[in-house]
Every structure is written in structure tokens, then in C-alpha cells.
Design a protein around this motif. Structure first.
Motif, PDB file in Angstrom:
ATOM      1  N   SER A  34       1.471  15.477 -10.762  1.00  0.00           N
ATOM      2  CA  SER A  34       2.029  16.806 -11.034  1.00  0.00           C
ATOM      3  C   SER A  34       2.563  17.457  -9.765  1.00  0.00           C
ATOM      4  O   SER A  34       3.284  18.460  -9.833  1.00  0.00           O
ATOM      5  CB  SER A  34       0.951  17.709 -11.659  1.00  0.00           C
ATOM      6  N   LYS A  35       2.225  16.897  -8.605  1.00  0.00           N
ATOM      7  CA  LYS A  35       2.680  17.463  -7.332  1.00  0.00           C
ATOM      8  C   LYS A  35       4.112  17.054  -6.998  1.00  0.00           C
ATOM      9  O   LYS A  35       4.732  17.628  -6.108  1.00  0.00           O
ATOM     10  CB  LYS A  35       1.754  17.012  -6.198  1.00  0.00           C
ATOM     11  N   SER A  36       4.628  16.037  -7.679  1.00  0.00           N
ATOM     12  CA  SER A  36       5.961  15.549  -7.354  1.00  0.00           C
ATOM     13  C   SER A  36       7.023  16.500  -7.897  1.00  0.00           C
ATOM     14  O   SER A  36       6.718  17.535  -8.491  1.00  0.00           O
ATOM     15  CB  SER A  36       6.160  14.145  -7.942  1.00  0.00           C
ATOM     16  N   LEU A  37       8.288  16.101  -7.740  1.00  0.00           N
ATOM     17  CA  LEU A  37       9.395  16.974  -8.124  1.00  0.00           C
ATOM     18  C   LEU A  37       9.850  16.761  -9.561  1.00  0.00           C
ATOM     19  O   LEU A  37      10.984  17.053  -9.905  1.00  0.00           O
ATOM     20  CB  LEU A  37      10.573  16.736  -7.163  1.00  0.00           C
ATOM     21  N   GLY A  38       8.981  16.225 -10.401  1.00  0.00           N
ATOM     22  CA  GLY A  38       9.319  16.085 -11.807  1.00  0.00           C
ATOM     23  C   GLY A  38      10.024  14.788 -12.161  1.00  0.00           C
ATOM     24  O   GLY A  38      10.897  14.783 -13.038  1.00  0.00           O
ATOM     25  N   VAL A  39       9.669  13.694 -11.492  1.00  0.00           N
ATOM     26  CA  VAL A  39      10.255  12.396 -11.809  1.00  0.00           C
ATOM     27  C   VAL A  39       9.736  11.931 -13.173  1.00  0.00           C
ATOM     28  O   VAL A  39       8.533  11.870 -13.407  1.00  0.00           O
ATOM     29  CB  VAL A  39       9.901  11.357 -10.725  1.00  0.00           C
ATOM     30  N   VAL A  40      10.655  11.621 -14.095  1.00  0.00           N
ATOM     31  CA  VAL A  40      10.253  11.197 -15.444  1.00  0.00           C
ATOM     32  C   VAL A  40      10.373   9.683 -15.632  1.00  0.00           C
ATOM     33  O   VAL A  40       9.919   9.140 -16.650  1.00  0.00           O
ATOM     34  CB  VAL A  40      11.088  11.919 -16.521  1.00  0.00           C
ATOM     35  N   MET A  69       0.831  -1.197   0.000  1.00  0.00           N
ATOM     36  CA  MET A  69       0.000   0.000   0.000  1.00  0.00           C
ATOM     37  C   MET A  69       0.876   1.261   0.000  1.00  0.00           C
ATOM     38  O   MET A  69       0.594   2.237  -0.705  1.00  0.00           O
ATOM     39  CB  MET A  69      -0.913  -0.004   1.226  1.00  0.00           C
ATOM     40  N   HIS A  70       1.944   1.229   0.777  1.00  0.00           N
ATOM     41  CA  HIS A  70       2.863   2.370   0.829  1.00  0.00           C
ATOM     42  C   HIS A  70       3.560   2.581  -0.505  1.00  0.00           C
ATOM     43  O   HIS A  70       3.748   3.719  -0.944  1.00  0.00           O
ATOM     44  CB  HIS A  70       3.901   2.155   1.937  1.00  0.00           C
ATOM     45  N   ARG A  71       3.947   1.478  -1.153  1.00  0.00           N
ATOM     46  CA  ARG A  71       4.603   1.601  -2.453  1.00  0.00           C
ATOM     47  C   ARG A  71       3.654   2.201  -3.490  1.00  0.00           C
ATOM     48  O   ARG A  71       4.036   3.071  -4.268  1.00  0.00           O
ATOM     49  CB  ARG A  71       5.095   0.234  -2.913  1.00  0.00           C
ATOM     50  N   CYS A 107       7.698  -8.174  -7.168  1.00  0.00           N
ATOM     51  CA  CYS A 107       8.804  -7.720  -6.337  1.00  0.00           C
ATOM     52  C   CYS A 107       9.706  -6.743  -7.094  1.00  0.00           C
ATOM     53  O   CYS A 107      10.684  -6.250  -6.540  1.00  0.00           O
ATOM     54  CB  CYS A 107       9.630  -8.908  -5.847  1.00  0.00           C
ATOM     55  N   PHE A 108       9.378  -6.483  -8.357  1.00  0.00           N
ATOM     56  CA  PHE A 108      10.159  -5.559  -9.173  1.00  0.00           C
ATOM     57  C   PHE A 108       9.224  -4.841 -10.127  1.00  0.00           C
ATOM     58  O   PHE A 108       8.265  -5.428 -10.645  1.00  0.00           O
ATOM     59  CB  PHE A 108      11.223  -6.322  -9.977  1.00  0.00           C
ATOM     60  N   GLY A 109       9.489  -3.573 -10.363  1.00  0.00           N
ATOM     61  CA  GLY A 109       8.676  -2.820 -11.308  1.00  0.00           C
ATOM     62  C   GLY A 109       9.410  -1.580 -11.793  1.00  0.00           C
ATOM     63  O   GLY A 109      10.409  -1.159 -11.214  1.00  0.00           O
ATOM     64  N   LYS A 110       8.908  -0.999 -12.867  1.00  0.00           N
ATOM     65  CA  LYS A 110       9.500   0.223 -13.418  1.00  0.00           C
ATOM     66  C   LYS A 110       8.399   1.024 -14.093  1.00  0.00           C
ATOM     67  O   LYS A 110       7.252   0.558 -14.199  1.00  0.00           O
ATOM     68  CB  LYS A 110      10.611  -0.102 -14.416  1.00  0.00           C
ATOM     69  N   GLY A 111       8.742   2.228 -14.531  1.00  0.00           N
ATOM     70  CA  GLY A 111       7.771   3.089 -15.175  1.00  0.00           C
ATOM     71  C   GLY A 111       7.284   2.512 -16.492  1.00  0.00           C
ATOM     72  O   GLY A 111       7.829   1.535 -17.016  1.00  0.00           O
ATOM     73  N   GLY A 112       6.243   3.120 -17.027  1.00  0.00           N
ATOM     74  CA  GLY A 112       5.653   2.638 -18.266  1.00  0.00           C
ATOM     75  C   GLY A 112       6.526   2.891 -19.475  1.00  0.00           C
ATOM     76  O   GLY A 112       7.627   3.445 -19.388  1.00  0.00           O
ATOM     77  N   LYS A 154       2.207   6.722  -6.894  1.00  0.00           N
ATOM     78  CA  LYS A 154       1.137   7.632  -7.313  1.00  0.00           C
ATOM     79  C   LYS A 154       1.605   9.079  -7.181  1.00  0.00           C
ATOM     80  O   LYS A 154       1.346   9.912  -8.063  1.00  0.00           O
ATOM     81  CB  LYS A 154      -0.115   7.397  -6.467  1.00  0.00           C
ATOM     82  N   TYR A 155       2.311   9.353  -6.113  1.00  0.00           N
ATOM     83  CA  TYR A 155       2.842  10.696  -5.916  1.00  0.00           C
ATOM     84  C   TYR A 155       3.906  11.022  -6.969  1.00  0.00           C
ATOM     85  O   TYR A 155       3.910  12.114  -7.550  1.00  0.00           O
ATOM     86  CB  TYR A 155       3.441  10.823  -4.525  1.00  0.00           C
ATOM     87  N   LEU A 156       4.805  10.068  -7.237  1.00  0.00           N
ATOM     88  CA  LEU A 156       5.875  10.307  -8.207  1.00  0.00           C
ATOM     89  C   LEU A 156       5.324  10.582  -9.599  1.00  0.00           C
ATOM     90  O   LEU A 156       5.908  11.348 -10.376  1.00  0.00           O
ATOM     91  CB  LEU A 156       6.814   9.096  -8.250  1.00  0.00           C
TER      92      LEU A 156
END
Length: 361
Positions: free
Chosen positions: A220-226, A208-210, A334-339, A215-217
Motif C-alpha cells: 500500500s506504500k507504493s504509487l498504486g501499481v496494479v 534479493m533486490h528484485r 528470469c521472467f515474471g509477472k503479477g498474479g 514487495k514494495y510495488l
């Protein structure tokens, strides 16, 4: 320095326990780090044993027993008899072990030398005979076709994750000529890591924390993680914890240590509501830079050396599965990455620099 040696340097710096002491996150070297190193050593020795054609632990009167390569492998095998296999199973309760480790444990767990001095020259004659028979049985089993299929199947996931992460990073560099790369470990305060304790963080809660963090990353509220990649691990000392690799557009962001701190504080204060702690890996860049294997901080697409270091970071996230593969209690990931990354269509802007040419070794 070989790739494996470079990667081992990452392991040595990454397997400490991060604990909270007076509100500060500190490194504490633990039995878990030593056991993880033991497991890698066993897999390495077993791979060498598989390829070794000569007999081991022959009577000391034979010429072959005096050869350096024979004695070196014998000594490495003897050293592994001191490993606490019961502790390995206790420390890694939600894991599947490399088949090479399982075979070693099958034949050597419980073998003790009467002298209790694990040096080749001090092994007694009957113990030499026992060790010779065991190593021959090991070689016969691990050279079998069925075992080789099992080993390839076990390693396939780690290799697949590593390849996909490297391809993902390369795709990001197509879109962004310069990226700020950040490593952060997200974990929990000591009182929430007690095995089977009332306050222990469950896998469901860690998941749940992950989800909340990602979701935050992505918002638009995050620090611009691409871009990002994450790896869930579990240890007796640290319970559930995440190793994360984050990418920001280097045109707009520069302060990697500050940004890592801000993301860590978001994990602590918002995501986990005070239960979490974090470790800012970018603060430790100097040690890796000294070794010539730095892979975080500001990296431009043409900086071949830094991108090679970044590939080591990718291996650090994925290659432990070659030795110990975690199995989530609910069968989750146990592993994941962006789309999928889509290159920009515009070709405006200054031409890109050609990749740096590394000096030949």
C-alpha cells in the motif's frame, strides 16, 4: 514496416549500457549491443538458408551465381564471418544460444578468407568451394527432424512467455479502461558491474533486490501499481539488470515520467542502498511515437494503435530469449509477472468506447 522491423527498433534502443556519469544515468553504446545484433542477424540468415533451395557459392561462371537472391544471401553469409564468436561466449557467459547460431558457429567459426575482403565478387575459387560445402552441410543439418525438434523446444519458452504476458495485459485492460504504462530498467553503478570483481553484484544479491522491489510495488506504500512484468538479463558491461513493465490505474495517475523517476529513486536509495541506477524509458517516448509504435504512457483500452505498440514492448521483454536465453546460476526464474487478474464485478459507469479502427496499409 513489418513486425520484425518494428521490434528491431526496440532492440536498437534497448541494448545500450546505462552507466552513471557524475550522478546521471546515460546511454553508452557498447560491443554488447553490436554482438546482440550480430546474433539476431545470424539466426535470420540461417532461417533464410534453411528455406533456400538453390546452391550457394557456386563457380562464378554459372548462371545461378549471378541471380540477385543468390548473391544477396551469399553476401549476408560472408558478412557474418567477421563476427567475433569468442567475444559472444565471453559477453554472454550464463546463456544458451539459439540452435541455429550453434550450427553456424560449428561450421563457420574460424573460417577466414585470405583476401580479408568479405565481398562475393572477390572470393577466390578454392574459398568458394569451401563455403559451398559448408553451406550444404549446414542446410542438411538444420533441415533434419531432430534439429527441428530442438529448435522448437528452444523457442517454446520465449513464445510461452510472450503469450502469457499479452494475455496478462489484456486481462488488466478488462479491469482498467485506462492505464498508465511505464518502462524502467533497474541496474547497477559501474563499479558494481566489473566481471568477477570484489564489488560485483552477485545473482543472489540481484534476486534479493528484485524481491524487495516487487514487495514494495505490491504494498500500500507504493504509487498504486496494479500490474507488472520483469525480465532479468546479464551482460558483461551491465552485469545483472532488470527490464520492468509497470501498470497503474489511469483514472488516478497521469505523470508517467515523474512516477518512473520516483520508482527509480526508490530502487537506488532504498532497495540497493546506493548501488543501483535506473533508466527512465518513458522519457524517450518521442522516438517511438514518431515511428508509430509507441507502447507506453497513457493507454486506453480502445486505442488499438497504442495497444499494438504495447504488444511490441511485451515482445521486447520476452523475444530476446528466441536468440539468447539466460540461465540463472541457481536455476531460478528470469521472467515474471503479477498474479492472476480478476475482473471487477460491478458494471456501473459509462459504457466503454469501441476499439479504434486502424487505417489499412
Amino acid at each position: 514496416m513489418k513486425f520484425d522491423d518494428e521490434l528491431e527498433f526496440y532492440f536498437e534502443h534497448g541494448l545500450c549500457m546505462y552507466a552513471d556519469v557524475n550522478g546521471e544515468t546515460v546511454e553508452q553504446y557498447t560491443d554488447q549491443a553490436l554482438l546482440a545484433s550480430d546474433i539476431r542477424s545470424i539466426v535470420d540468415v540461417m532461417a533464410r538458408l534453411k528455406a533456400f533451395q538453390k546452391g550457394l557459392f557456386l563457380p562464378r561462371t554459372t548462371a545461378m551465381s549471378k541471380q540477385k537472391k543468390v548473391r544477396a544471401l551469399e553476401q549476408d553469409c560472408l558478412s557474418l564471418l567477421k563476427v567475433d564468436f569468442g567475444m559472444i561466449k565471453e559477453v554472454y557467459p550464463y546463456h544458451e544460444f539459439n540452435p541455429l547460431l550453434r550450427v553456424f558457429m560449428k561450421y563457420f567459426a574460424g573460417v577466414e578468407l585470405r583476401s580479408n575482403v568479405y565481398k562475393v565478387e572477390l572470393v577466390l575459387a578454392d574459398e568458394l568451394s569451401l563455403l559451398h560445402d559448408l553451406t550444404e552441410k549446414v542446410k542438411q543439418e538444420i533441415r533434419g527432424v531432430e534439429f527441428q525438434d530442438t529448435l522448437k523446444s528452444f523457442c517454446r519458452s520465449a513464445n510461452k512467455n510472450y503469450k502469457s504476458l499479452v494475455e496478462y495485459i489484456d486481462a488488466l485492460f478488462v479491469c482498467y479502461a485506462r492505464m498508465l504504462v511505464i518502462r524502467v530498467d533497474f541496474t547497477y553503478r559501474s563499479q558494481y558491474c566489473v566481471p568477477r570483481g570484489e564489488t560485483t553484484i552477485s545473482h543472489a544479491e540481484a534476486r534479493m533486490h528484485r524481491i524487495a522491489l516487487l514487495k514494495y510495488l505490491r504494498s500500500s506504500k507504493s504509487l498504486g501499481v496494479v500490474g507488472y512484468a520483469w525480465k532479468l538479463e546479464y551482460g558483461l558491461d551491465k552485469s545483472y539488470h532488470y527490464h520492468c513493465l509497470l501498470f497503474l490505474n489511469g483514472v488516478y495517475h497521469r505523470e508517467d515520467i515523474v512516477i518512473a523517476k520516483l520508482l527509480g529513486e526508490y530502487w537506488v536509495e532504498t532497495v540497493t542502498e546506493g548501488k543501483g541506477i535506473y533508466y527512465n524509458c518513458n522519457k524517450n517516448k518521442a522516438a517511438f511515437e514518431k515511428k508509430g509504435i509507441l507502447g507506453v504512457g497513457m493507454i486506453s483500452h480502445h486505442q488499438t494503435g497504442l495497444r499494438a505498440g504495447l504488444k511490441l514492448v511485451a515482445a521486447y521483454l520476452t523475444k530476446p530469449d528466441y536468440f539468447i536465453r539466460m540461465i540463472a546460476p541457481d536455476g531460478g526464474r528470469c521472467f515474471g509477472k503479477g498474479g492472476k487478474v480478476f475482473p471487477k464485478q460491478t458494471k456501473r459507469g459509462r459504457p466503454r468506447k469501441q476499439p479504434d479502427v486502424l487505417p489499412s496499409e
